[in-house]
Design a protein around this motif. Structure first.
Motif, PDB file in Angstrom:
ATOM      1  N   GLU A  28       1.195  -0.982  -0.224  1.00  0.00           N
ATOM      2  CA  GLU A  28      -0.560  -0.024  -0.126  1.00  0.00           C
ATOM      3  C   GLU A  28       0.323   1.108   0.108  1.00  0.00           C
ATOM      4  N   HIS A  29       1.813   1.430   0.625  1.00  0.00           N
ATOM      5  CA  HIS A  29       3.340   2.444   0.579  1.00  0.00           C
ATOM      6  C   HIS A  29       3.275   2.741  -0.860  1.00  0.00           C
TER       7      HIS A  29
ATOM      8  N   GLN B  32       9.926  -0.632   6.941  1.00  0.00           N
ATOM      9  CA  GLN B  32       9.804  -1.471   5.911  1.00  0.00           C
ATOM     10  C   GLN B  32      10.870  -2.630   6.868  1.00  0.00           C
ATOM     11  N   ASP B  33      12.013  -2.082   7.278  1.00  0.00           N
ATOM     12  CA  ASP B  33      12.820  -3.115   7.999  1.00  0.00           C
ATOM     13  C   ASP B  33      12.617  -3.748   9.350  1.00  0.00           C
ATOM     14  N   TYR B  34      12.289  -2.781   9.683  1.00  0.00           N
ATOM     15  CA  TYR B  34      11.906  -3.700  11.400  1.00  0.00           C
ATOM     16  C   TYR B  34      10.472  -3.689  11.907  1.00  0.00           C
TER      17      TYR B  34
ATOM     18  N   GLU C 200      -1.401   5.884  -7.272  1.00  0.00           N
ATOM     19  CA  GLU C 200      -1.901   4.916  -7.459  1.00  0.00           C
ATOM     20  C   GLU C 200      -3.548   4.685  -7.221  1.00  0.00           C
ATOM     21  N   ILE C 201      -3.830   5.018  -5.803  1.00  0.00           N
ATOM     22  CA  ILE C 201      -4.519   5.568  -4.980  1.00  0.00           C
ATOM     23  C   ILE C 201      -5.392   6.878  -4.834  1.00  0.00           C
TER      24      ILE C 201
ATOM     25  N   SER D 192      -6.682   3.489   4.229  1.00  0.00           N
ATOM     26  CA  SER D 192      -5.805   2.827   3.636  1.00  0.00           C
ATOM     27  C   SER D 192      -5.020   2.016   4.882  1.00  0.00           C
ATOM     28  N   LEU D 193      -4.315   0.413   5.022  1.00  0.00           N
ATOM     29  CA  LEU D 193      -4.411   0.054   5.829  1.00  0.00           C
ATOM     30  C   LEU D 193      -2.797   0.698   6.213  1.00  0.00           C
ATOM     31  N   PHE D 194      -1.997   1.390   5.369  1.00  0.00           N
ATOM     32  CA  PHE D 194      -1.262   2.015   5.559  1.00  0.00           C
ATOM     33  C   PHE D 194      -1.397   3.192   6.520  1.00  0.00           C
ATOM     34  N   ILE D 195      -2.425   3.733   6.465  1.00  0.00           N
ATOM     35  CA  ILE D 195      -2.546   4.541   7.737  1.00  0.00           C
ATOM     36  C   ILE D 195      -3.751   3.981   8.342  1.00  0.00           C
TER      37      ILE D 195
END
Length: 265
Positions: free
Chosen positions: A77-78, A115-117, A85-86, A94-97
């Protein structure tokens, strides 16, 4: 923590700790302000069992679990948001929010996705914590407890139920939800009571303002008090029925000075 101590903390609305990270109750009012249905959807996703997440994960994934599904979804989503695109009016859904916004309330600290942790908890002025694959199971358990998605009678004296027990609890939750949905059906128009209906009923019965109810209770506390109110109301109605001549064998009498019975009792 044993189940009796946990019940006290949940009923009082105390802080519960995820390792050394404090987590907090979210009142009905806070959920309403943030979008009640949106937060309920977020809670359902965060409490998803690993087997269900495994079904939703496509492709070969090593040790699939709910945390991994959420991480992949956040990354996708990010990427979509960055590429625009959204559409802008859908970004807020969005679940990202939504997930970080919910975690902000749950931890009472700023939460950002990495994204890594995983999810970084705390800003530059705070001690920072991380919600990741190592502590996600414990986080999910606390979230279930706060939202009545786990039967505390099945919580052992140990800190957390096993994975096998969790699967059984989730299956029981599904069955209970089906029962509750049927029991709340209104025969006249086949509508079912919503959370707003229950809050309104409780406020009227307890002579509280709606504002008081929203500000005073979280999901666990409201569920407890509403069920206690129902027991008392059923008790008095059944007593009146007996006085009016109803047969005792036709009346299931539970005194209001008793434990709240589970829905499948």
């Amino acid at each position: 923590m044993n189940k009796h101590d946990l019940e006290h903390k949940l009923l009082r609305g105390s802080v519960l700790y995820l390792d050394d990270i404090p987590t907090y109750r979210i009142t009905l009012g806070e959920m309403a302000d943030a979008g009640f249905s949106k937060l309920q959807n977020v809670i359902s996703i965060l409490c998803m069992d690993d087997d269900k997440a495994n079904e939703l994960l496509t492709g070969a994934v090593e040790n699939p679990n709910t945390f991994m599904l959420i991480m992949l979804n956040m990354l996708q989503e990010h990427a979509q948001i960055k590429k625009t695109e959204i559409e802008s009016n859908n970004v807020s859904n969005s679940l990202f929010i939504l997930i970080p916004a919910f975690l902000n309330l749950f931890f009472r600290k700023k939460v950002v996705f990495h994204q890594d942790y995983g999810f970084i908890i705390g800003d530059d002025n705070d001690k920072k914590y991380v919600l990741n694959h190592l502590n996600y199971d414990n986080f999910r358990e606390i979230l279930k407890q706060r939202n009545c998605l786990v039967d505390l009678d099945d919580v052992d004296e140990c800190e957390n139920p096993s994975g096998e027990m969790a699967k059984k609890l989730l299956e029981k939750r599904k069955k209970l939800r089906e029962k509750v949905k049927k029991s709340k059906s209104i025969s006249s128009d086949d509508d079912s009571l919503t959370m707003t209906d229950l809050i309104s009923i409780f406020a009227q019965a307890e002579h509280m303002s709606l504002q008081e109810v929203y500000e005073s209770y979280d999901i666990y506390q409201f569920n407890n008090q509403f069920n206690r109110l129902k027991i008392m109301d059923d008790f008095h109605v059944n007593i009146q029925a007996l006085i009016a001549g109803a047969k005792s064998e036709d009346i299931k009498l539970q005194h209001w000075l008793s434990k709240i019975k589970k829905s499948n009792d």
